[in-house]
Write a protein that holds these residues in place. Structure first.
Motif, PDB file in Angstrom:
ATOM      1  N   SER A  13      -2.360  -2.470   4.476  1.00 22.82           N
ATOM      2  CA  SER A  13      -2.334  -2.269   3.031  1.00 22.82           C
ATOM      3  C   SER A  13      -3.538  -1.471   2.531  1.00 22.82           C
ATOM      4  O   SER A  13      -3.463  -0.869   1.457  1.00 22.82           O
ATOM      5  N   THR A  16      -2.745   2.264   2.772  1.00 25.35           N
ATOM      6  CA  THR A  16      -1.608   2.469   1.877  1.00 25.35           C
ATOM      7  C   THR A  16      -2.075   2.525   0.432  1.00 25.35           C
ATOM      8  O   THR A  16      -1.609   3.357  -0.354  1.00 25.35           O
ATOM      9  N   ASN A  47       8.620   3.058  -5.896  1.00 25.67           N
ATOM     10  CA  ASN A  47       9.087   2.409  -4.675  1.00 25.67           C
ATOM     11  C   ASN A  47       7.906   2.075  -3.763  1.00 25.67           C
ATOM     12  O   ASN A  47       7.852   1.001  -3.161  1.00 25.67           O
ATOM     13  N   PHE A  48       6.947   2.972  -3.659  1.00 36.62           N
ATOM     14  CA  PHE A  48       5.756   2.765  -2.843  1.00 36.62           C
ATOM     15  C   PHE A  48       4.941   1.589  -3.382  1.00 36.62           C
ATOM     16  O   PHE A  48       4.441   0.763  -2.620  1.00 36.62           O
ATOM     17  N   ILE A  50       6.050  -1.011  -5.329  1.00 39.19           N
ATOM     18  CA  ILE A  50       6.768  -2.274  -5.142  1.00 39.19           C
ATOM     19  C   ILE A  50       6.718  -2.701  -3.677  1.00 39.19           C
ATOM     20  O   ILE A  50       6.480  -3.866  -3.364  1.00 39.19           O
ATOM     21  N   GLY A  51       6.911  -1.758  -2.766  1.00 41.96           N
ATOM     22  CA  GLY A  51       6.830  -2.084  -1.342  1.00 41.96           C
ATOM     23  C   GLY A  51       5.444  -2.532  -0.921  1.00 41.96           C
ATOM     24  O   GLY A  51       5.290  -3.453  -0.119  1.00 41.96           O
ATOM     25  N   GLY A  52       4.415  -1.909  -1.481  1.00 35.83           N
ATOM     26  CA  GLY A  52       3.050  -2.298  -1.144  1.00 35.83           C
ATOM     27  C   GLY A  52       2.692  -3.673  -1.659  1.00 35.83           C
ATOM     28  O   GLY A  52       2.079  -4.481  -0.962  1.00 35.83           O
ATOM     29  N   THR A  54       4.784  -6.212  -2.486  1.00 30.47           N
ATOM     30  CA  THR A  54       5.530  -7.264  -1.794  1.00 30.47           C
ATOM     31  C   THR A  54       5.135  -7.347  -0.323  1.00 30.47           C
ATOM     32  O   THR A  54       5.175  -8.427   0.258  1.00 30.47           O
ATOM     33  N   GLY A  55       4.716  -6.226   0.275  1.00 31.24           N
ATOM     34  CA  GLY A  55       4.282  -6.258   1.671  1.00 31.24           C
ATOM     35  C   GLY A  55       3.023  -7.084   1.863  1.00 31.24           C
ATOM     36  O   GLY A  55       2.916  -7.871   2.804  1.00 31.24           O
TER      37      GLY A  55
END
Length: 72
Positions: A13, A16, A47-48, A50-52, A54-55
């Protein structure tokens, strides 16, 4: 094995986050025209993000087990 998985996922993360902030910094005070390419860029950033988020949240093993109901 789960602590190793948690540590490596949380370490991912960091770069990212740098990529996301560099992308937004590129657009800071820019003259943006809302064209098809620009709309695709905003969808990518969303999208990046939200993915980051939740990841990082799901990289915590106890939360991941609770959310996904994995009992193995």
């Amino acid at each position: 094995m789960r602590p190793l998985f948690m540590l490596t996922t949380e370490l991912i993360s960091i770069p990212t986050g740098f990529i996301f902030l560099n992308g937004l910094g590129t657009l800071w005070k820019a003259k943006i025209r809302m064209e098809v390419r620009c709309c695709s860029l905003w969808r990518f950033f969303f999208n990046f993000l939200i993915g980051g988020v939740t990841g990082v949240f799901l990289s915590d093993v106890p939360v991941d087990v609770t959310v996904h109901a994995v009992f193995s």
